[in-house]
Design a protein around this motif. Structure first.
Motif, PDB file in Angstrom:
ATOM      1  N   LYS A   1      35.574  -3.487  33.704  1.00  9.90           N
ATOM      2  CA  LYS A   1      35.720  -3.146  32.288  1.00  9.90           C
ATOM      3  C   LYS A   1      34.718  -3.899  31.418  1.00  9.90           C
ATOM      4  O   LYS A   1      34.137  -3.334  30.483  1.00  9.90           O
ATOM      5  N   PHE A   2      34.512  -5.169  31.715  1.00  9.20           N
ATOM      6  CA  PHE A   2      33.622  -5.993  30.896  1.00  9.20           C
ATOM      7  C   PHE A   2      32.189  -6.011  31.420  1.00  9.20           C
ATOM      8  O   PHE A   2      31.378  -6.809  30.972  1.00  9.20           O
ATOM      9  N   GLY A   3      31.903  -5.119  32.369  1.00  8.91           N
ATOM     10  CA  GLY A   3      30.528  -4.893  32.768  1.00  8.91           C
ATOM     11  C   GLY A   3      29.956  -5.824  33.808  1.00  8.91           C
ATOM     12  O   GLY A   3      28.743  -5.846  34.005  1.00  8.91           O
ATOM     13  N   TYR A   4      30.807  -6.600  34.513  1.00 12.46           N
ATOM     14  CA  TYR A   4      30.288  -7.544  35.493  1.00 12.46           C
ATOM     15  C   TYR A   4      30.161  -6.935  36.894  1.00 12.46           C
ATOM     16  O   TYR A   4      29.405  -7.433  37.719  1.00 12.46           O
ATOM     17  N   LEU A   5      30.911  -5.873  37.163  1.00 10.64           N
ATOM     18  CA  LEU A   5      30.868  -5.220  38.471  1.00 10.64           C
ATOM     19  C   LEU A   5      30.678  -3.720  38.313  1.00 10.64           C
ATOM     20  O   LEU A   5      31.026  -3.137  37.280  1.00 10.64           O
ATOM     21  N   THR A   6      30.141  -3.108  39.367  1.00 14.24           N
ATOM     22  CA  THR A   6      30.075  -1.652  39.475  1.00 14.24           C
ATOM     23  C   THR A   6      30.818  -1.244  40.738  1.00 14.24           C
ATOM     24  O   THR A   6      30.646  -1.868  41.797  1.00 14.24           O
TER      25      THR A   6
ATOM     26  N   ASP B   1      27.578  -5.417  27.016  1.00 16.02           N
ATOM     27  CA  ASP B   1      28.381  -5.820  25.860  1.00 16.02           C
ATOM     28  C   ASP B   1      29.075  -4.566  25.350  1.00 16.02           C
ATOM     29  O   ASP B   1      28.435  -3.658  24.821  1.00 16.02           O
ATOM     30  N   GLU B   2      30.395  -4.521  25.479  1.00 14.73           N
ATOM     31  CA  GLU B   2      31.114  -3.293  25.144  1.00 14.73           C
ATOM     32  C   GLU B   2      31.065  -2.960  23.657  1.00 14.73           C
ATOM     33  O   GLU B   2      31.219  -1.813  23.263  1.00 14.73           O
ATOM     34  N   LYS B   3      30.798  -3.949  22.797  1.00 16.02           N
ATOM     35  CA  LYS B   3      30.731  -3.683  21.358  1.00 16.02           C
ATOM     36  C   LYS B   3      29.443  -2.947  20.999  1.00 16.02           C
ATOM     37  O   LYS B   3      29.426  -2.071  20.153  1.00 16.02           O
ATOM     38  N   ARG B   4      28.318  -3.328  21.685  1.00 16.08           N
ATOM     39  CA  ARG B   4      27.037  -2.705  21.376  1.00 16.08           C
ATOM     40  C   ARG B   4      26.615  -1.702  22.436  1.00 16.08           C
ATOM     41  O   ARG B   4      25.679  -0.943  22.239  1.00 16.08           O
TER      42      ARG B   4
END
Length: 246
Positions: free
Chosen positions: A69-74, A99-102
């Motif tokens: 969810k926070f972009g550290y894994l695929t 960065d999920e905000k941007r």
């Protein structure tokens, strides 16, 4: 007994200081990097991690979901052809978390310790470059002791200023302040400023009044001194102020 991998586990700064992640989630990320070092991806199942950390599969699933969810894994899932049956699941490390905000990769400058998963040793020199140099405190000039009681502290520069501003009586002013400090126990942060302040007060007292200059100063004399006649000093040692010419 379960086999433990001997590869290094890497937990970069983005993971360590991400307050959205639980401590065990960060630890799981480190374990995944260790497995990725072997083949370039992590093939271990949730059952494997659950047994490794002594928790249930649902807990492992939540940890992995947060990392994704926070972009550290695929995550890549391989299904059996024509069915929904999962054959394999592969986890890969994202080198630049999103960065999920941007919805853009995090600036590399912010990633002060984002080490490649193939590295086994922290690059200490690179880490030090990101640290701002400590602020150097400006050294204060040495101050020397002056006055009769050696309690008036002045730097060489302050002493020169004092000589320039009060060329005729700078020593007398220093001794007067020294005596005052010795008798009262007071000390000052800036003795030059104190001497200047006293000089201003003296100037105001000597300022012209009614069209002429009065060279007088205010002093306190005991009540028992009346004119030129000296009488017995009473028990009450009260004082009155009179003008005494210099």
């Amino acid at each position: 007994m379960m086999e433990h991998r001997s590869y290094y586990a890497i937990i970069p700064a983005d993971i360590r200081y991400d307050q959205r992640l639980k401590p065990n989630t960060k630890l799981l990320y480190g374990e995944i990097t260790a497995l990725c070092n072997e083949r370039g991806f992590c093939w271990a199942s949730n059952d494997y991690f659950a047994e490794l950390y002594g928790v249930n599969k649902e807990t492992i699933s939540r940890w992995i979901s947060d990392l994704i969810k926070f972009g550290y894994l695929t995550r890549e899932i391989i299904y059996k052809e024509g069915t929904n049956q999962i054959i394999n699941r592969y986890l890969r490390i994202n080198q630049h978390p999103i960065d999920e905000k941007r919805n853009t990769p995090i600036d590399e400058k912010i990633k002060d310790n984002n080490t490649s998963i193939n590295n086994t040793v922290n690059n200490t020199k690179e880490y030090r470059k990101e640290l701002s140099p400590p602020k150097k405190s400006k050294a204060k000039p040495a101050r020397h002791k002056y006055g009769e009681y050696k309690n008036v502290l002045l730097s060489d520069d302050e002493m020169e200023k004092l000589k320039t501003e009060f060329p005729d009586d700078y020593q007398e002013r220093i001794d007067r302040l020294s005596e005052y400090c010795a008798s009262t126990g007071k000390s000052y942060k800036n003795y030059l400023a104190t001497i200047r302040n006293w000089a201003k007060k003296e100037f105001k007292q000597q300022a012209p009044q009614n069209g002429y200059r009065r060279n007088v100063r205010r002093e306190k004399l005991p009540e028992w001194v009346k004119g030129s006649e000296v009488v017995k000093k009473p028990k009450n040692d009260s004082h009155e102020e009179i003008d005494v010419p210099f």
